[in-house]
Design an enzyme around this catalytic site. Structure first.
Site, PDB file in Angstrom:
ATOM      1  N   CYS A 135      45.868  19.844 -49.358  1.00  0.00           N
ATOM      2  CA  CYS A 135      45.819  18.385 -49.286  1.00  0.00           C
ATOM      3  C   CYS A 135      44.405  17.984 -48.861  1.00  0.00           C
ATOM      4  O   CYS A 135      43.439  18.589 -49.305  1.00  0.00           O
ATOM      5  CB  CYS A 135      46.869  17.849 -48.322  1.00  0.00           C
ATOM      6  SG  CYS A 135      46.685  18.473 -46.638  1.00  0.00           S
ATOM      7  N   ARG A 136      44.270  17.024 -47.997  1.00  0.00           N
ATOM      8  CA  ARG A 136      42.946  16.617 -47.535  1.00  0.00           C
ATOM      9  C   ARG A 136      42.483  17.499 -46.387  1.00  0.00           C
ATOM     10  O   ARG A 136      41.378  18.006 -46.385  1.00  0.00           O
ATOM     11  CB  ARG A 136      42.964  15.144 -47.101  1.00  0.00           C
ATOM     12  CG  ARG A 136      41.620  14.643 -46.600  1.00  0.00           C
ATOM     13  CD  ARG A 136      41.694  13.186 -46.145  1.00  0.00           C
ATOM     14  NE  ARG A 136      40.456  12.808 -45.505  1.00  0.00           N
ATOM     15  CZ  ARG A 136      40.197  12.975 -44.212  1.00  0.00           C
ATOM     16  NH1 ARG A 136      41.107  13.522 -43.422  1.00  0.00           N
ATOM     17  NH2 ARG A 136      39.047  12.607 -43.699  1.00  0.00           N
TER      18      ARG A 136
END
Length: 178
Positions: A135-136
């Site tokens: 993800c981030r």
């Protein structure tokens, strides 16, 4: 448990016409609770299984060095899944990754393979297939791993550094795809 017992006193021989007098005296009753050992062991096993399912997932974590080769020569039997939302993916993504937002992951894993491909544009991962989530920053990918595990996937990995680690090591957004 406290109960009040009413006891009759004996009649006085000197006054046989007097009615018996009642005296209040507390009595105590102790109740022992007995459970069968088999039922108790079954209950313990159920609680242990429930605790195991509710425990935060602590699975294998990958580093940049372990993810990089998967992007250079991706395998057909492995997926690199970006669980960020589509507007975040527009900023860039790791090469050879596919997008499956965390917000739809649980529902998507219940789709038929045909419906999954129609909705997401790639084949549904098999339950034995290697799946790497990112993800981030690594938080949502850990949640995605947990969702996948609860849905029967067994070969799941988390790229803990995720997009922030990737971009810092690749020199910004260089090497990423839009």
């Amino acid at each position: 448990m406290l109960r009040i017992a009413l006891l009759n006193t004996s009649r006085c021989a000197a006054h046989p016409t007097l009615l018996p007098r009642q005296v209040a005296r507390p009595t105590f009753h102790f109740f022992a609770r007995y459970e069968s050992s088999k039922a108790n062991e079954t209950l313990k096993a159920v609680r242990k299984a429930k605790d195991k399912l509710q425990k935060d997932w602590q699975g294998p974590v990958l580093t940049y060095e372990q993810v990089k080769p998967r992007t250079i020569s991706p395998g057909a039997d492995a997926y690199l899944i970006d669980v960020r939302e589509p507007d975040e993916v527009m900023q860039g993504s790791i090469p050879s990754s596919v997008n499956l937002p965390l917000s739809v992951l649980a529902n998507s894993l219940h789709l038929t393979p045909q419906a999954f491909k129609a909705q997401h544009g790639f084949e549904k991962p098999g339950k034995q297939q290697e799946v790497v989530f990112y993800c981030r920053s690594g938080m949502r990918s850990a949640s995605a791993c947990d969702v996948a595990r609860r849905n029967g996937y067994v070969n799941i990995l988390n790229y803990e550094g995720s997009w922030l680690d990737w971009t810092s090591r690749e020199g910004g957004a260089k090497g990423s795809t839009a």
